[in-house]
Design a protein around this motif. Structure first.
Motif, PDB file in Angstrom:
ATOM      1  N   ASP A   1       0.843  -1.197   0.000  1.00  0.00           N
ATOM      2  CA  ASP A   1       0.000   0.000   0.000  1.00  0.00           C
ATOM      3  C   ASP A   1       0.880   1.249   0.000  1.00  0.00           C
ATOM      4  O   ASP A   1       1.627   1.480   0.947  1.00  0.00           O
ATOM      5  N   THR A   2       0.791   2.041  -1.043  1.00  0.00           N
ATOM      6  CA  THR A   2       1.620   3.238  -1.143  1.00  0.00           C
ATOM      7  C   THR A   2       1.429   4.162   0.049  1.00  0.00           C
ATOM      8  O   THR A   2       2.380   4.785   0.528  1.00  0.00           O
ATOM      9  N   ALA A   3       0.210   4.241   0.559  1.00  0.00           N
ATOM     10  CA  ALA A   3      -0.078   5.141   1.676  1.00  0.00           C
ATOM     11  C   ALA A   3       0.476   4.622   3.003  1.00  0.00           C
ATOM     12  O   ALA A   3       0.674   5.397   3.941  1.00  0.00           O
ATOM     13  N   ARG A   4       0.759   3.328   3.079  1.00  0.00           N
ATOM     14  CA  ARG A   4       1.213   2.741   4.339  1.00  0.00           C
ATOM     15  C   ARG A   4       2.642   2.212   4.287  1.00  0.00           C
ATOM     16  O   ARG A   4       3.156   1.704   5.289  1.00  0.00           O
ATOM     17  N   ILE A   5       3.269   2.323   3.137  1.00  0.00           N
ATOM     18  CA  ILE A   5       4.573   1.683   2.960  1.00  0.00           C
ATOM     19  C   ILE A   5       5.606   2.224   3.951  1.00  0.00           C
ATOM     20  O   ILE A   5       6.487   1.491   4.410  1.00  0.00           O
ATOM     21  N   SER A   6       5.491   3.489   4.333  1.00  0.00           N
ATOM     22  CA  SER A   6       6.472   4.071   5.251  1.00  0.00           C
ATOM     23  C   SER A   6       6.422   3.428   6.629  1.00  0.00           C
ATOM     24  O   SER A   6       7.412   3.437   7.368  1.00  0.00           O
ATOM     25  N   GLU A   7       5.272   2.853   6.998  1.00  0.00           N
ATOM     26  CA  GLU A   7       5.142   2.218   8.308  1.00  0.00           C
ATOM     27  C   GLU A   7       5.336   0.708   8.241  1.00  0.00           C
ATOM     28  O   GLU A   7       5.283   0.030   9.274  1.00  0.00           O
ATOM     29  N   ALA A   8       5.579   0.176   7.036  1.00  0.00           N
ATOM     30  CA  ALA A   8       5.670  -1.274   6.872  1.00  0.00           C
ATOM     31  C   ALA A   8       6.956  -1.852   7.436  1.00  0.00           C
ATOM     32  O   ALA A   8       7.020  -3.027   7.783  1.00  0.00           O
ATOM     33  N   GLY A   9       8.012  -1.041   7.523  1.00  0.00           N
ATOM     34  CA  GLY A   9       9.281  -1.516   8.052  1.00  0.00           C
ATOM     35  C   GLY A   9      10.251  -1.896   6.952  1.00  0.00           C
ATOM     36  O   GLY A   9       9.859  -2.179   5.813  1.00  0.00           O
ATOM     37  N   PRO A  10      11.548  -1.935   7.278  1.00  0.00           N
ATOM     38  CA  PRO A  10      12.563  -2.222   6.274  1.00  0.00           C
ATOM     39  C   PRO A  10      12.528  -3.660   5.757  1.00  0.00           C
ATOM     40  O   PRO A  10      12.155  -4.597   6.482  1.00  0.00           O
ATOM     41  N   VAL A  11      12.925  -3.800   4.503  1.00  0.00           N
ATOM     42  CA  VAL A  11      13.328  -5.088   3.943  1.00  0.00           C
ATOM     43  C   VAL A  11      14.846  -5.011   3.892  1.00  0.00           C
ATOM     44  O   VAL A  11      15.421  -4.189   3.178  1.00  0.00           O
ATOM     45  N   HIS A  12      15.500  -5.870   4.656  1.00  0.00           N
ATOM     46  CA  HIS A  12      16.893  -5.644   5.043  1.00  0.00           C
ATOM     47  C   HIS A  12      17.773  -6.828   4.671  1.00  0.00           C
ATOM     48  O   HIS A  12      17.403  -7.988   4.886  1.00  0.00           O
ATOM     49  N   ASP A  13      18.956  -6.528   4.100  1.00  0.00           N
ATOM     50  CA  ASP A  13      20.005  -7.530   3.909  1.00  0.00           C
ATOM     51  C   ASP A  13      21.274  -6.981   4.545  1.00  0.00           C
ATOM     52  O   ASP A  13      21.882  -6.050   4.025  1.00  0.00           O
ATOM     53  N   PRO A  14      21.708  -7.534   5.693  1.00  0.00           N
ATOM     54  CA  PRO A  14      22.844  -6.983   6.421  1.00  0.00           C
ATOM     55  C   PRO A  14      24.205  -7.397   5.889  1.00  0.00           C
ATOM     56  O   PRO A  14      25.229  -6.979   6.431  1.00  0.00           O
ATOM     57  N   SER A  15      24.248  -8.236   4.865  1.00  0.00           N
ATOM     58  CA  SER A  15      25.506  -8.560   4.174  1.00  0.00           C
ATOM     59  C   SER A  15      25.157  -8.673   2.694  1.00  0.00           C
ATOM     60  O   SER A  15      25.191  -9.741   2.104  1.00  0.00           O
ATOM     61  N   CYS A  16      24.803  -7.541   2.109  1.00  0.00           N
ATOM     62  CA  CYS A  16      24.076  -7.532   0.838  1.00  0.00           C
ATOM     63  C   CYS A  16      24.931  -7.822  -0.377  1.00  0.00           C
ATOM     64  O   CYS A  16      24.404  -8.138  -1.449  1.00  0.00           O
ATOM     65  N   GLY A  17      26.277  -7.734  -0.265  1.00  0.00           N
ATOM     66  CA  GLY A  17      27.097  -7.989  -1.441  1.00  0.00           C
ATOM     67  C   GLY A  17      26.695  -7.103  -2.600  1.00  0.00           C
ATOM     68  O   GLY A  17      26.504  -5.902  -2.441  1.00  0.00           O
ATOM     69  N   VAL A  18      26.519  -7.698  -3.776  1.00  0.00           N
ATOM     70  CA  VAL A  18      26.132  -6.924  -4.953  1.00  0.00           C
ATOM     71  C   VAL A  18      24.631  -6.675  -4.999  1.00  0.00           C
ATOM     72  O   VAL A  18      24.123  -6.103  -5.962  1.00  0.00           O
ATOM     73  N   GLY A  19      23.907  -7.110  -3.961  1.00  0.00           N
ATOM     74  CA  GLY A  19      22.494  -6.786  -3.870  1.00  0.00           C
ATOM     75  C   GLY A  19      21.555  -7.786  -4.506  1.00  0.00           C
ATOM     76  O   GLY A  19      20.482  -7.426  -4.958  1.00  0.00           O
ATOM     77  N   SER A  20      21.947  -9.062  -4.556  1.00  0.00           N
ATOM     78  CA  SER A  20      21.128 -10.058  -5.244  1.00  0.00           C
ATOM     79  C   SER A  20      19.717 -10.167  -4.683  1.00  0.00           C
ATOM     80  O   SER A  20      18.739 -10.261  -5.435  1.00  0.00           O
ATOM     81  N   LEU A  21      19.588 -10.161  -3.361  1.00  0.00           N
ATOM     82  CA  LEU A  21      18.282 -10.397  -2.739  1.00  0.00           C
ATOM     83  C   LEU A  21      17.397  -9.160  -2.731  1.00  0.00           C
ATOM     84  O   LEU A  21      16.175  -9.268  -2.891  1.00  0.00           O
ATOM     85  N   LEU A  22      17.977  -7.997  -2.550  1.00  0.00           N
ATOM     86  CA  LEU A  22      17.157  -6.786  -2.480  1.00  0.00           C
ATOM     87  C   LEU A  22      16.455  -6.475  -3.805  1.00  0.00           C
ATOM     88  O   LEU A  22      15.250  -6.192  -3.802  1.00  0.00           O
TER      89      LEU A  22
ATOM     90  N   TRP B   1       4.606   3.737  -5.646  1.00  0.00           N
ATOM     91  CA  TRP B   1       5.017   2.711  -4.688  1.00  0.00           C
ATOM     92  C   TRP B   1       6.483   2.361  -4.880  1.00  0.00           C
ATOM     93  O   TRP B   1       7.244   2.270  -3.903  1.00  0.00           O
ATOM     94  N   LEU B   2       6.907   2.170  -6.123  1.00  0.00           N
ATOM     95  CA  LEU B   2       8.281   1.771  -6.393  1.00  0.00           C
ATOM     96  C   LEU B   2       9.273   2.785  -5.842  1.00  0.00           C
ATOM     97  O   LEU B   2      10.241   2.430  -5.167  1.00  0.00           O
ATOM     98  N   GLU B   3       9.011   4.058  -6.095  1.00  0.00           N
ATOM     99  CA  GLU B   3       9.929   5.094  -5.617  1.00  0.00           C
ATOM    100  C   GLU B   3       9.962   5.135  -4.096  1.00  0.00           C
ATOM    101  O   GLU B   3      11.034   5.241  -3.486  1.00  0.00           O
ATOM    102  N   SER B   4       8.806   5.026  -3.475  1.00  0.00           N
ATOM    103  CA  SER B   4       8.748   5.073  -2.010  1.00  0.00           C
ATOM    104  C   SER B   4       9.437   3.868  -1.390  1.00  0.00           C
ATOM    105  O   SER B   4      10.193   4.001  -0.409  1.00  0.00           O
TER     106      SER B   4
END
Length: 292
Positions: free
Chosen positions: A91-112, A134-137
């Motif tokens: 939800d674009t209106a709620r995305i800010s409260e949804a919480g991070p999608v996090h990779d703490p050893s992200c390397g080249v960023g495959s999972l993100l 939504w994508l930008e947010s």
């Protein structure tokens, strides 16, 4: 950056410049792929290109998670969330409260990037008119990656940039840090992550002051990196959040500290499932370590 910059080698600079030339030259084609919903193809091209370009480089190999595995991990993570958390993420209106999608050893960023592609697809199905906003947010506000290597983060930034929006939350830091300058990145994330998607470094060992703040390390002189990272994931995850991590099978079957870790995890988390991966999963990275 939370740590001093690590200069890139001249060869790395030339490689990144060549990548930029390719993608700038074909920018129109990539915009068309975005507009027709083929973000997965862009991600696939980048992943395959990275895998073949660095097949002989051990440093890069340990960070590359095969696209088939990243895709499955993202699907498992989303399906494991409760319906309220799923709706907040879409939800674009709620995305800010949804919480991070996090990779703490992200390397080249495959999972993100795979999480972006998957969730963006869901948004386009349900709320097509809001998909762009939504994508930008989401990319600028919810996607968080940490890595100790500036080289990896530069490539992760490039990878995320293929979605055509700014990626603001990539941090140069040691994800295990609980004190010092790197903790300025890691500590504020504690208790906030909605999803952790990650493939931690295996086999590196830490000792002394590096492990003194870890519960699982009490009474131990040396502890492997994958054990420490699993404890940190529990620190970072929000109530009701989901951790999906690649682990060596030693975490599942070995005795001693590994058995202690399993007991500690069961006391702090619901262990929902274990998926066994074939020994050849990370063959391109130069290892046949059995993982799940």
């Amino acid at each position: 950056a939370a740590s001093p910059a690590i200069p890139m080698l001249p060869a790395d600079e030339r490689f990144c410049a060549a990548l930029l030339t390719i993608f700038e030259r074909d920018a129109a084609a990539f915009r068309e792929l975005h507009s027709t919903g083929h973000d997965d193809l862009i991600n696939e091209v980048f992943s395959r290109f990275m895998a073949t370009s660095f097949v002989d480089e051990k440093e890069m190999g340990q960070y590359l998670t095969p696209p088939e595995v990243t895709r499955f991990m993202v699907q498992v993570a989303f399906a494991s969330l409760d319906s309220e958390s799923q709706e907040a993420l879409l939800d674009t209106a709620r995305i800010s409260e949804a919480g991070p999608v996090h990779d703490p050893s992200c390397g080249v960023g495959s999972l993100l990037p795979e999480s972006i592609r998957f969730l963006h697809g869901k948004v386009k199905e349900r709320h097509p008119a809001r998909a762009g906003a939504w994508l930008e947010s989401f990319v600028s506000g919810n996607v968080v990656g940490i890595d100790k290597s500036e080289r990896m983060l530069r490539l992760a930034s490039f990878n995320l940039g293929l979605f055509g929006v700014p990626a603001a939350n990539l941090f140069l830091a040691n994800g295990l840090a609980r004190e010092g300058s790197d903790a300025e990145v890691t500590v504020p994330l504690e208790g906030r992550a909605r999803i952790i998607l990650t493939n931690p470094p295996f086999g590196a060992t830490y000792s002394g002051d590096e492990i003194s703040s870890f519960t699982i390390a009490k009474g131990k002189s040396r502890v492997s990196s994958e054990i420490l990272f699993l404890e940190r994931y529990v620190d970072w995850i929000a109530p009701g959040g989901v951790i999906v991590s690649v682990v060596p099978d030693s975490v599942l079957v070995n005795r001693s500290i590994f058995a202690e870790l399993r007991a500690w995890l069961r006391s702090n988390c619901d262990v929902v499932a274990v998926f066994s991966l074939p020994p050849v999963t990370f063959a391109a990275a130069g290892t046949s370590t059995k993982t799940s």
